[in-house]
Design a protein around this motif. Structure first.
Motif, PDB file in Angstrom:
ATOM      1  N   SER A  64       0.822  -1.204   0.000  1.00 22.08           N
ATOM      2  CA  SER A  64       0.000   0.000   0.000  1.00 22.08           C
ATOM      3  C   SER A  64       0.861   1.260   0.000  1.00 22.08           C
ATOM      4  CB  SER A  64      -0.930  -0.010   1.212  1.00 22.08           C
ATOM      5  OG  SER A  64      -1.684   1.167   1.263  1.00 22.08           O
ATOM      6  N   HIS A  65       1.836   1.298   0.880  1.00 21.77           N
ATOM      7  CA  HIS A  65       2.680   2.498   1.003  1.00 21.77           C
ATOM      8  C   HIS A  65       3.497   2.758  -0.259  1.00 21.77           C
ATOM      9  CE1 HIS A  65       5.185   5.551   2.932  1.00 21.77           C
ATOM     10  NE2 HIS A  65       6.186   4.984   2.284  1.00 21.77           N
ATOM     11  N   VAL A  66       4.091   1.722  -0.797  1.00 22.03           N
ATOM     12  CA  VAL A  66       5.037   1.896  -1.893  1.00 22.03           C
ATOM     13  C   VAL A  66       4.363   1.957  -3.260  1.00 22.03           C
ATOM     14  CG1 VAL A  66       6.998   0.792  -3.065  1.00 22.03           C
ATOM     15  CG2 VAL A  66       6.947   0.908  -0.579  1.00 22.03           C
ATOM     16  N   LEU A  67       3.291   1.203  -3.465  1.00 27.75           N
ATOM     17  CA  LEU A  67       2.759   1.046  -4.811  1.00 27.75           C
ATOM     18  C   LEU A  67       1.405   1.696  -5.075  1.00 27.75           C
ATOM     19  CD1 LEU A  67       3.832  -2.664  -5.260  1.00 27.75           C
ATOM     20  CD2 LEU A  67       4.922  -0.649  -6.262  1.00 27.75           C
ATOM     21  N   ASP A  68       0.582   1.860  -4.056  1.00 23.01           N
ATOM     22  CA  ASP A  68      -0.745   2.418  -4.303  1.00 23.01           C
ATOM     23  C   ASP A  68      -0.655   3.887  -4.726  1.00 23.01           C
ATOM     24  OD1 ASP A  68      -1.813  -0.005  -3.602  1.00 23.01           O
ATOM     25  OD2 ASP A  68      -2.765   0.687  -1.752  1.00 23.01           O
ATOM     26  N   GLY A  69      -1.405   4.223  -5.767  1.00 24.18           N
ATOM     27  CA  GLY A  69      -1.516   5.621  -6.178  1.00 24.18           C
ATOM     28  C   GLY A  69      -0.271   6.203  -6.815  1.00 24.18           C
ATOM     29  N   LEU A  70       0.577   5.368  -7.432  1.00 25.61           N
ATOM     30  CA  LEU A  70       1.728   5.924  -8.144  1.00 25.61           C
ATOM     31  C   LEU A  70       1.223   6.767  -9.319  1.00 25.61           C
ATOM     32  CD1 LEU A  70       4.310   2.971  -8.336  1.00 25.61           C
ATOM     33  CD2 LEU A  70       4.499   5.074  -7.005  1.00 25.61           C
ATOM     34  N   PRO A  71       1.971   7.792  -9.706  1.00 19.85           N
ATOM     35  CA  PRO A  71       1.559   8.607 -10.845  1.00 19.85           C
ATOM     36  C   PRO A  71       1.391   7.768 -12.113  1.00 19.85           C
ATOM     37  CG  PRO A  71       3.428   9.616  -9.708  1.00 19.85           C
ATOM     38  CD  PRO A  71       3.222   8.255  -9.105  1.00 19.85           C
ATOM     39  N   GLN A  75       7.742   7.682 -15.955  1.00 24.89           N
ATOM     40  CA  GLN A  75       8.953   8.283 -15.398  1.00 24.89           C
ATOM     41  C   GLN A  75       8.687   8.816 -13.991  1.00 24.89           C
ATOM     42  OE1 GLN A  75      10.766  11.222 -17.910  1.00 24.89           O
ATOM     43  NE2 GLN A  75      12.521  11.494 -16.546  1.00 24.89           N
ATOM     44  N   ALA A  76       7.555   9.485 -13.810  1.00 23.31           N
ATOM     45  CA  ALA A  76       7.184   9.983 -12.479  1.00 23.31           C
ATOM     46  C   ALA A  76       6.924   8.815 -11.527  1.00 23.31           C
ATOM     47  CB  ALA A  76       5.949  10.882 -12.575  1.00 23.31           C
ATOM     48  N   ALA A  77       6.323   7.749 -12.046  1.00 25.74           N
ATOM     49  CA  ALA A  77       6.055   6.567 -11.213  1.00 25.74           C
ATOM     50  C   ALA A  77       7.366   5.953 -10.725  1.00 25.74           C
ATOM     51  CB  ALA A  77       5.241   5.540 -11.993  1.00 25.74           C
ATOM     52  N   ARG A  78       8.366   5.895 -11.588  1.00 25.03           N
ATOM     53  CA  ARG A  78       9.662   5.319 -11.200  1.00 25.03           C
ATOM     54  C   ARG A  78      10.315   6.137 -10.100  1.00 25.03           C
ATOM     55  NH1 ARG A  78      10.536   5.470 -17.199  1.00 25.03           N
ATOM     56  NH2 ARG A  78       9.276   3.713 -17.870  1.00 25.03           N
ATOM     57  N   ARG A 126       3.952  -5.936  -9.483  1.00 25.64           N
ATOM     58  CA  ARG A 126       3.159  -4.696  -9.462  1.00 25.64           C
ATOM     59  C   ARG A 126       3.996  -3.491  -9.858  1.00 25.64           C
ATOM     60  NH1 ARG A 126      -0.369  -3.587  -4.368  1.00 25.64           N
ATOM     61  NH2 ARG A 126      -0.770  -1.735  -5.611  1.00 25.64           N
ATOM     62  N   ALA A 127       5.220  -3.422  -9.359  1.00 29.59           N
ATOM     63  CA  ALA A 127       6.090  -2.299  -9.704  1.00 29.59           C
ATOM     64  C   ALA A 127       6.401  -2.312 -11.203  1.00 29.59           C
ATOM     65  CB  ALA A 127       7.373  -2.336  -8.888  1.00 29.59           C
ATOM     66  N   GLY A 128       6.614  -3.499 -11.766  1.00 34.72           N
ATOM     67  CA  GLY A 128       6.888  -3.598 -13.195  1.00 34.72           C
ATOM     68  C   GLY A 128       5.757  -3.045 -14.037  1.00 34.72           C
ATOM     69  N   MET A 168      18.282   4.188 -16.101  1.00 31.73           N
ATOM     70  CA  MET A 168      19.049   3.441 -17.105  1.00 31.73           C
ATOM     71  C   MET A 168      18.278   2.217 -17.570  1.00 31.73           C
ATOM     72  SD  MET A 168      23.055   3.909 -15.859  1.00 31.73           S
ATOM     73  CE  MET A 168      23.099   2.289 -15.217  1.00 31.73           C
ATOM     74  N   LEU A 169      17.625   1.534 -16.648  1.00 32.14           N
ATOM     75  CA  LEU A 169      16.825   0.353 -17.018  1.00 32.14           C
ATOM     76  C   LEU A 169      15.710   0.750 -17.974  1.00 32.14           C
ATOM     77  CD1 LEU A 169      16.246  -2.678 -16.551  1.00 32.14           C
ATOM     78  CD2 LEU A 169      14.801  -1.989 -14.628  1.00 32.14           C
ATOM     79  N   ALA A 170      15.066   1.858 -17.704  1.00 34.44           N
ATOM     80  CA  ALA A 170      13.974   2.324 -18.573  1.00 34.44           C
ATOM     81  C   ALA A 170      14.499   2.720 -19.942  1.00 34.44           C
ATOM     82  CB  ALA A 170      13.253   3.488 -17.908  1.00 34.44           C
ATOM     83  N   THR A 171      15.684   3.325 -19.992  1.00 28.02           N
ATOM     84  CA  THR A 171      16.268   3.747 -21.253  1.00 28.02           C
ATOM     85  C   THR A 171      16.686   2.555 -22.108  1.00 28.02           C
ATOM     86  OG1 THR A 171      17.087   5.771 -20.233  1.00 28.02           O
ATOM     87  CG2 THR A 171      18.130   5.131 -22.294  1.00 28.02           C
ATOM     88  N   GLU A 172      17.230   1.531 -21.446  1.00 29.50           N
ATOM     89  CA  GLU A 172      17.671   0.342 -22.157  1.00 29.50           C
ATOM     90  C   GLU A 172      16.516  -0.531 -22.627  1.00 29.50           C
ATOM     91  OE1 GLU A 172      20.423  -1.745 -19.682  1.00 29.50           O
ATOM     92  OE2 GLU A 172      21.832  -0.074 -19.643  1.00 29.50           O
TER      93      GLU A 172
END
Length: 174
Positions: A64-71, A75-78, A126-128, A168-172
């Motif tokens: 809940s704390h880390v993943l709920d309601g991410l933008p 890029q903002a979510a990361r 979920r983060a992915g 870097m992961l997102a760019t690759e």
């Protein structure tokens, strides 16, 4: 989960996070849970059940704390994801991951190992999705775990490094 069971699990989580898994006595755990010994054992008949309940409670709070309601913007979510893990470390887990600590305290316990694996897999999956890095769950989890484990030594430097790595992961892997 019933309200009483939830209250007990929250108290147990606090006790194990503060004192580890070996130190608190049953009386300490009862006091942390804020219930009678009879009630504690009614809901959690063994110390193992107490550990599992505390970790299940921790799992839900962390997700809940880390993943709920991410933008919605990836890029903002990361960036927000890394900031939230850092905030969690500052306030909830300055000594590292409670799930790893539980397995280290009882390495032969298959239920603890399964809970650790489920927790990490759910976080990674979920983060992915939320950061649009699906398919990169292992690399993403490695970044999050690296932040969690290096936080006690490096604090904000670890946050900066994790943000660089996730970029870097997102760019690759656009």
């Amino acid at each position: 989960m019933t309200e009483t069971r939830e209250k007990i699990a929250a108290g147990l989580e606090r006790a194990f996070a503060a004192h580890g898994f070996a130190e608190p006595s049953v009386d300490d755990l009862r006091d942390s849970a804020g219930v009678s010994l009879r009630t504690l054992y009614k809901y959690m008949p063994s110390r193992g059940d107490m550990v599992i309940a505390a970790l299940e409670h921790r799992h839900q709070r962390y997700l809940s704390h880390v993943l709920d309601g991410l933008p919605g913007d990836p890029q903002a979510a990361r960036s927000t994801l890394i900031d939230r893990v850092a905030e969690w470390m500052r306030h909830e887990a300055a000594h590292g991951c409670l799930f790893h600590s539980a397995v280290a305290a009882d390495p032969g316990n298959p239920a603890l190992r399964a809970l650790l694996e489920r927790h990490k897999q759910e976080v990674a999956d979920r983060a992915g999705v939320l950061t649009q890095l699906a398919g990169q769950q292992v690399a993403l989890l490695l970044i999050l775990e690296g932040l969690t484990q290096s936080w006690p030594l490096y604090g904000d430097q670890a946050v900066t490094a994790a943000k660089g790595l996730i970029s870097m992961l997102a760019t690759e892997n656009p």
